[in-house]
Design a protein around this motif. Structure first.
Motif, PDB file in Angstrom:
ATOM      1  N   ARG A 292       2.164  85.587 -26.522  1.00  0.00           N
ATOM      2  CA  ARG A 292       0.965  84.904 -27.009  1.00  0.00           C
ATOM      3  C   ARG A 292       0.885  83.520 -26.389  1.00  0.00           C
ATOM      4  N   VAL A 293      -0.347  83.040 -26.243  1.00  0.00           N
ATOM      5  CA  VAL A 293      -0.603  81.727 -25.665  1.00  0.00           C
ATOM      6  C   VAL A 293      -1.275  80.854 -26.715  1.00  0.00           C
ATOM      7  N   VAL A 294      -0.746  79.642 -26.879  1.00  0.00           N
ATOM      8  CA  VAL A 294      -1.338  78.653 -27.783  1.00  0.00           C
ATOM      9  C   VAL A 294      -1.960  77.573 -26.894  1.00  0.00           C
ATOM     10  N   VAL A 295      -3.283  77.550 -26.827  1.00  0.00           N
ATOM     11  CA  VAL A 295      -3.981  76.571 -25.979  1.00  0.00           C
ATOM     12  C   VAL A 295      -4.229  75.305 -26.801  1.00  0.00           C
ATOM     13  N   MET A 296      -3.721  74.163 -26.300  1.00  0.00           N
ATOM     14  CA  MET A 296      -3.828  72.910 -27.031  1.00  0.00           C
ATOM     15  C   MET A 296      -4.670  71.892 -26.268  1.00  0.00           C
TER      16      MET A 296
ATOM     17  N   ARG B  65      -5.892  67.638 -26.994  1.00  0.00           N
ATOM     18  CA  ARG B  65      -6.012  66.428 -27.812  1.00  0.00           C
ATOM     19  C   ARG B  65      -5.375  66.576 -29.185  1.00  0.00           C
ATOM     20  N   GLY B  66      -4.170  67.120 -29.212  1.00  0.00           N
ATOM     21  CA  GLY B  66      -3.419  67.204 -30.445  1.00  0.00           C
ATOM     22  C   GLY B  66      -3.815  68.318 -31.378  1.00  0.00           C
ATOM     23  N   ARG B  67      -4.718  69.182 -30.958  1.00  0.00           N
ATOM     24  CA  ARG B  67      -5.169  70.295 -31.793  1.00  0.00           C
ATOM     25  C   ARG B  67      -5.005  71.626 -31.052  1.00  0.00           C
ATOM     26  N   ILE B  68      -4.977  72.702 -31.821  1.00  0.00           N
ATOM     27  CA  ILE B  68      -4.944  74.040 -31.245  1.00  0.00           C
ATOM     28  C   ILE B  68      -6.371  74.532 -31.053  1.00  0.00           C
ATOM     29  N   GLU B  69      -6.723  74.844 -29.819  1.00  0.00           N
ATOM     30  CA  GLU B  69      -8.058  75.359 -29.516  1.00  0.00           C
ATOM     31  C   GLU B  69      -8.141  76.864 -29.753  1.00  0.00           C
ATOM     32  N   GLN B  70      -7.055  77.578 -29.398  1.00  0.00           N
ATOM     33  CA  GLN B  70      -7.076  79.039 -29.546  1.00  0.00           C
ATOM     34  C   GLN B  70      -5.663  79.584 -29.476  1.00  0.00           C
ATOM     35  N   ILE B  71      -5.403  80.648 -30.235  1.00  0.00           N
ATOM     36  CA  ILE B  71      -4.140  81.380 -30.186  1.00  0.00           C
ATOM     37  C   ILE B  71      -4.475  82.844 -29.937  1.00  0.00           C
ATOM     38  N   GLY B  72      -3.795  83.455 -28.981  1.00  0.00           N
ATOM     39  CA  GLY B  72      -4.051  84.868 -28.725  1.00  0.00           C
ATOM     40  C   GLY B  72      -3.174  85.388 -27.613  1.00  0.00           C
ATOM     41  N   SER B  73      -3.275  86.672 -27.354  1.00  0.00           N
ATOM     42  CA  SER B  73      -2.565  87.271 -26.228  1.00  0.00           C
ATOM     43  C   SER B  73      -3.136  86.700 -24.934  1.00  0.00           C
ATOM     44  N   PRO B  74      -2.392  86.800 -23.835  1.00  0.00           N
ATOM     45  CA  PRO B  74      -2.926  86.311 -22.561  1.00  0.00           C
ATOM     46  C   PRO B  74      -4.302  86.884 -22.236  1.00  0.00           C
ATOM     47  N   ASP B  75      -4.503  88.167 -22.497  1.00  0.00           N
ATOM     48  CA  ASP B  75      -5.797  88.778 -22.202  1.00  0.00           C
ATOM     49  C   ASP B  75      -6.890  88.245 -23.123  1.00  0.00           C
TER      50      ASP B  75
END
Length: 354
Positions: free
Chosen positions: A206-210, A212-222
């Motif tokens: 899974r990828v956690v895209v961050m 400015r100090g916040r999580i924009e999205q969490i999900g599988s690479p696809d």
């Protein structure tokens, strides 16, 4: 072992490094913290490791409170970007170090240490370098030794901070495939920090895209690549063309900026999701070829539409059929469009009216 982050926040003076971060990492998962410099990913990793204290929030390992547990007592393996190997110690002694400094009552015997280190060196495929020193190794070999040293103490969690950042492109690709295979063998809950999108998409479960100090999205690479949750994620993960448009009910008039009855929107199209045609087709945009760049198996074409520059990626075969030349008039037809409307307009996926 599972890791849970609950409402973690961290400031450095007036700078907000982390703002109410919540994240759950199941046992055995390999997670990438991905984002630009300064987004908070390394701060979050250090808080998980116990090397940094949060201003608010909790860290739990396997459901147990670990927020105020000292780093040395968390049983976490940490791999740094610049290896941090001891120059005066051989490869063998570097890997053995964490075992030798354990308290006497839990320290393995000399024979057990020898066996454990030899097994790890075989695991990272460097047992033949046991007597050498860090200065005699390549960058890729040093990083594998650093990983073996982190694994020697049998950590419950493995954390890696830009583990391949100091290596050249070819070695990075080799090592990230190797890390994926190693993780599949050992199944240690692992978190690694990277700003390299390709690295995160190739290695992580899974990828956690961050940002400015916040999580924009969490999900599988696809999921994060194919279904970005925000304009930031769309633009950060790979190349993208940006079109200004207007939203009308359930469709978007893309490529024709200006306020409409329901407001403005922005459309995003990946370069490989655009077809080039010699004749106009329904929903196409007229454009002028500016430059044609063959790059390995692909051909990158730059085109002008109104005041916007558009980038299209074609296979060599398709580019040969089209026989594009600078100054040529062509028509562009996107295969897949994602439209993010302004707050006053409804967001529509898929797009039409281009």
């Amino acid at each position: 072992m599972s890791i849970e982050i609950r409402a973690i926040s961290k400031r450095f003076g007036s700078f907000v490094a982390l703002d109410d971060i919540n994240l759950q990492i199941p046992t055995g998962e390999l997670v990438a913290l991905l984002g630009p410099s300064g987004c908070g990913k390394t701060t979050l990793l250090r808080i998980i490791a116990g090397m940094e204290s949060a201003d608010a929030g909790q860290v739990l390992f396997a459901g147990e409170e670990a927020t105020h547990v000292h780093a040395r007592d968390r049983n976490v393996g940490f791999v740094f970007q610049h290896y941090a190997l001891f120059r005066h110690m051989s490869v063998f002694e570097n890997v053995a170090f964490g075992l030798r400094v354990k308290p006497r009552k839990v320290r393995p015997s000399a024979a057990e240490i020898r066996q454990r280190v030899n097994d790890l060196l075989k695991l990272v495929q460097l047992d033949w370098l046991a007597d050498r020193y860090p200065s005699q190794l390549s960058g890729g070999q040093r990083q594998r030794i650093a990983l073996a040293r982190a694994l020697a103490v049998e950590p419950r969690v493995l954390l890696l901070d830009e583990p391949f950042g100091a290596l050249d492109t070819r070695v990075r690709k080799e090592l990230r495939r190797w890390l994926r295979r190693l993780h599949d063998e050992m199944h240690i809950s692992s978190v690694f920090v990277t700003h390299d999108q390709e690295e995160a998409l190739e290695v992580a479960d899974r990828v956690v895209v961050m940002n400015r100090g916040r999580i924009e999205q969490i999900g599988s690479p696809d999921e994060v690549y194919s279904n970005p949750a925000s304009p930031f994620v769309y633009q950060f993960l790979g190349n993208v063309n940006v079109f200004h448009s207007r939203v009308h009910g359930d469709w978007a008039d893309v490529g024709r900026a200006g306020g409409g009855p329901e407001g403005e929107a922005t459309a995003y199209v990946r370069p490989h999701d655009i077809e080039i045609e010699h004749r106009p087709v329904v929903g196409s945009l007229e454009a002028t070829v500016q430059e044609v760049h063959p790059i390995g198996p692909l051909v990158r074409v730059e085109l002008a539409h109104a005041s916007e520059l558009i980038e299209v990626e074609l296979t060599r075969e398709r580019a040969t059929v089209l026989a594009l030349a600078e100054g040529q008039q062509v028509w562009l037809k996107p295969r897949q469009v994602r439209v993010f409307a302004a707050p006053s307009a409804a967001m529509e996926e898929g797009g039409s009216g281009i």
